[in-house]
Design a protein around this motif. Structure first.
Motif, PDB file in Angstrom:
ATOM      1  N   VAL A 115       3.967   3.823   9.589  1.00  0.00           N
ATOM      2  CA  VAL A 115       2.540   4.140   9.490  1.00  0.00           C
ATOM      3  C   VAL A 115       2.337   5.489   8.818  1.00  0.00           C
ATOM      4  O   VAL A 115       1.536   5.627   7.879  1.00  0.00           O
ATOM      5  N   ARG A 116       3.046   6.511   9.289  1.00  0.00           N
ATOM      6  CA  ARG A 116       2.843   7.861   8.761  1.00  0.00           C
ATOM      7  C   ARG A 116       3.262   7.982   7.300  1.00  0.00           C
ATOM      8  O   ARG A 116       2.667   8.753   6.539  1.00  0.00           O
ATOM      9  N   ASP A 117       4.272   7.213   6.898  1.00  0.00           N
ATOM     10  CA  ASP A 117       4.746   7.264   5.512  1.00  0.00           C
ATOM     11  C   ASP A 117       3.896   6.413   4.567  1.00  0.00           C
ATOM     12  O   ASP A 117       4.073   6.486   3.349  1.00  0.00           O
ATOM     13  N   GLY A 118       3.006   5.595   5.133  1.00  0.00           N
ATOM     14  CA  GLY A 118       2.247   4.684   4.274  1.00  0.00           C
ATOM     15  C   GLY A 118       3.161   3.728   3.524  1.00  0.00           C
ATOM     16  O   GLY A 118       2.948   3.430   2.345  1.00  0.00           O
ATOM     17  N   THR A 119       4.161   3.222   4.229  1.00  0.00           N
ATOM     18  CA  THR A 119       5.210   2.427   3.588  1.00  0.00           C
ATOM     19  C   THR A 119       4.665   1.266   2.764  1.00  0.00           C
ATOM     20  O   THR A 119       5.168   0.970   1.674  1.00  0.00           O
TER      21      THR A 119
END
Length: 240
Positions: A186-190
């Motif tokens: 989520v945080r990396d916007g994978t």
């Protein structure tokens, strides 16, 4: 105050400049104008689908890599949604029970297509993409349906910032999705590139509104008084 049609045309032109897409016809824009008052998401039309999907795609991706496969069955049901679209939230709620029954009985092959047509309706822009990417992260954990439902339950108003990455992770906990891999995803916007791909493929199919639901490729009415009945009737007709 600008008319709805003028506002819609300006939004379409803006997407044309930013995404190199084609303007929806004036007839479609007029339809969108009326639908927008009801919280329906819009809007773009592209000439052709992108050449290929990104290398990183979520689990349970459909064969064309432009959706998430939720069940197998004889009748194909495709659901196109945007997490900032209020009418998508209503449709998800109205169809949930009927879809659950159909999926359990093996009647339908359901594919969800999370798109980002309303990115410029959050401030700062981009919430639709971030939410859809997070939903794809939940799919990797086998919890797309539950996560998607909680996302709609916590849907922010248009014009607001939307849920932060930390809040999108917290939504995962509410949906039973935990773990470092989900949070990092989520945080990396994978899955941001994948969401863009899904959005562009959807646009190339001349789908410019969310929610859109098709049964064996035929669009059905899901913004009326009884969308579940519309779905059930369309699936029954497709099986006959």
């Amino acid at each position: 105050m600008q008319s709805t049609d003028v506002q819609v045309r300006e939004m379409v032109h803006k997407r044309h400049r930013r995404r190199r897409t084609l303007m929806v016809s004036l007839v479609a824009a007029s339809v969108v104008g009326g639908a927008a008052l009801l919280g329906v998401g819009l809007v773009r039309a592209a000439n052709t689908a992108p050449d290929k999907a990104p290398s990183k795609v979520p689990a349970d991706v459909s064969g064309d890599k432009a959706g998430l496969l939720a069940s197998e069955g004889a009748v194909r049901v495709d659901i196109y949604l945007d997490y900032l679209c209020p009418e998508c939230r209503n449709t998800e709620s109205e169809l949930a029970s009927e879809l659950k029954t159909m999926k359990a009985s093996g009647e339908v092959r359901v594919t969800y297509h999370p798109v980002a047509f309303l990115d410029d309706r959050s401030s700062p822009e981009g919430y639709s993409t971030r939410a859809a990417s997070a939903a794809a992260c939940a799919a990797d954990q086998g919890e797309f349906i539950r996560y998607s439902a909680v996302l709609f339950d916590k849907q922010p108003p248009e014009g607001a910032p939307g849920l932060s990455e930390a809040q999108l992770v917290e939504v995962g906990r509410d949906a039973g999705v935990t773990g470092d891999s989900f949070e990092k995803c989520v945080r990396d916007g994978t899955y941001t590139p994948w969401v863009r791909y899904v959005s562009d493929v959807t646009a190339s199919r001349k789908i410019a509104l969310t929610p859109t639901v098709t049964v064996n490729g035929r669009r059905i009415e899901v913004t009326g008084s009884d969308p579940a009945a519309s779905l059930a009737r369309a699936v029954k007709e497709a099986r006959e």
